[in-house]
Design a protein around this motif. Sequence first.
Motif, PDB file in Angstrom:
ATOM      1  N   VAL A   1       3.000   5.925  -2.805  1.00  0.00           N
ATOM      2  CA  VAL A   1       4.157   6.718  -3.265  1.00  0.00           C
ATOM      3  C   VAL A   1       4.169   6.773  -4.795  1.00  0.00           C
ATOM      4  CG1 VAL A   1       6.687   6.755  -3.383  1.00  0.00           C
ATOM      5  CG2 VAL A   1       5.558   6.338  -1.190  1.00  0.00           C
ATOM      6  N   THR A   2       3.913   5.656  -5.449  1.00  0.00           N
ATOM      7  CA  THR A   2       3.879   5.609  -6.914  1.00  0.00           C
ATOM      8  C   THR A   2       2.779   6.518  -7.439  1.00  0.00           C
ATOM      9  OG1 THR A   2       4.687   3.331  -6.868  1.00  0.00           O
ATOM     10  CG2 THR A   2       3.695   4.093  -8.917  1.00  0.00           C
ATOM     11  N   PHE A   3       1.593   6.411  -6.794  1.00  0.00           N
ATOM     12  CA  PHE A   3       0.478   7.261  -7.204  1.00  0.00           C
ATOM     13  C   PHE A   3       0.822   8.742  -7.020  1.00  0.00           C
ATOM     14  CE2 PHE A   3      -3.516   9.508  -6.343  1.00  0.00           C
ATOM     15  CZ  PHE A   3      -4.171   9.262  -7.548  1.00  0.00           C
TER      16      PHE A   3
ATOM     17  N   LEU B   1       3.838  10.090  -6.924  1.00  0.00           N
ATOM     18  CA  LEU B   1       4.864  10.445  -7.922  1.00  0.00           C
ATOM     19  C   LEU B   1       4.230  10.666  -9.295  1.00  0.00           C
ATOM     20  CD1 LEU B   1       7.907   8.150  -7.026  1.00  0.00           C
ATOM     21  CD2 LEU B   1       7.776  10.643  -6.874  1.00  0.00           C
ATOM     22  N   LEU B   2       3.313   9.790  -9.663  1.00  0.00           N
ATOM     23  CA  LEU B   2       2.618   9.931 -10.938  1.00  0.00           C
ATOM     24  C   LEU B   2       1.812  11.228 -10.959  1.00  0.00           C
ATOM     25  CD1 LEU B   2       1.978   8.676 -13.672  1.00  0.00           C
ATOM     26  CD2 LEU B   2       0.073   7.478 -12.597  1.00  0.00           C
TER      27      LEU B   2
ATOM     28  N   ILE C   1       3.964   1.545  -1.218  1.00  0.00           N
ATOM     29  CA  ILE C   1       4.588   1.669  -2.542  1.00  0.00           C
ATOM     30  C   ILE C   1       3.559   2.198  -3.536  1.00  0.00           C
ATOM     31  CG2 ILE C   1       5.561   0.379  -4.483  1.00  0.00           C
ATOM     32  CD1 ILE C   1       6.955  -1.411  -2.397  1.00  0.00           C
ATOM     33  N   PHE C   2       2.329   1.675  -3.440  1.00  0.00           N
ATOM     34  CA  PHE C   2       1.262   2.146  -4.329  1.00  0.00           C
ATOM     35  C   PHE C   2       1.001   3.644  -4.106  1.00  0.00           C
ATOM     36  CE2 PHE C   2      -3.221   3.072  -5.134  1.00  0.00           C
ATOM     37  CZ  PHE C   2      -3.281   2.775  -6.495  1.00  0.00           C
TER      38      PHE C   2
ATOM     39  N   LYS D   1       0.829  -1.193   0.000  1.00  0.00           N
ATOM     40  CA  LYS D   1       0.000   0.000   0.000  1.00  0.00           C
ATOM     41  C   LYS D   1       0.874   1.258   0.000  1.00  0.00           C
ATOM     42  CE  LYS D   1      -4.056  -1.933   2.248  1.00  0.00           C
ATOM     43  NZ  LYS D   1      -4.921  -1.905   3.410  1.00  0.00           N
TER      44      LYS D   1
END
Length: 157
Positions: free
Chosen positions: A14-16, A18-19, A11-12, A9
């Motif tokens: 942080v990725t979201f 960043l995106l 990582i998701f 969750k």
Amino acid sequence: MIHMDKRGKGIFAVTFLLLLVMVSCAAYSLTLHLELLQKNSRIDELNRLNIELKNQLDAPQKPYLVTSLGVSVEPRNVTYPHPHFTFEGVIFNVGYRTAYNARLEIAAYYKNGLSAFNLSIPLGNLEKWQVIQVSRIISTSDWIGNYTITPVWDDFS
């Protein structure tokens, strides 16, 4: 159903994020690019206007001849009934510098369209604001139908 642990969750998220930041930066970058294009266009427009205004300021500094001429191609009176080309009047140098080698370039054509003559009438050097008077009668073999009189000078600036 997909099951994520805390790490997944995170990582998701942080990725979201960043995106989302990348999309926001791209949109902001595009906005800045469009603003830059508009400003560059305005700069080009102002540069063109600046050049035009400088040319207008330079124009009065140069010599410039203006004519006030009367022209006759018809019979003047019973004592001068034959074909002729007469011009008389004044030429002014309304510029702020000397008009060197000033002259009148005259092209005249008969009523049938054929060339009658091409003349250059020298006027000399005209100082700023100088006025010169001219008067000339040119006999021709037939009546003149059309003509041009153009003041010409040299500017050695």
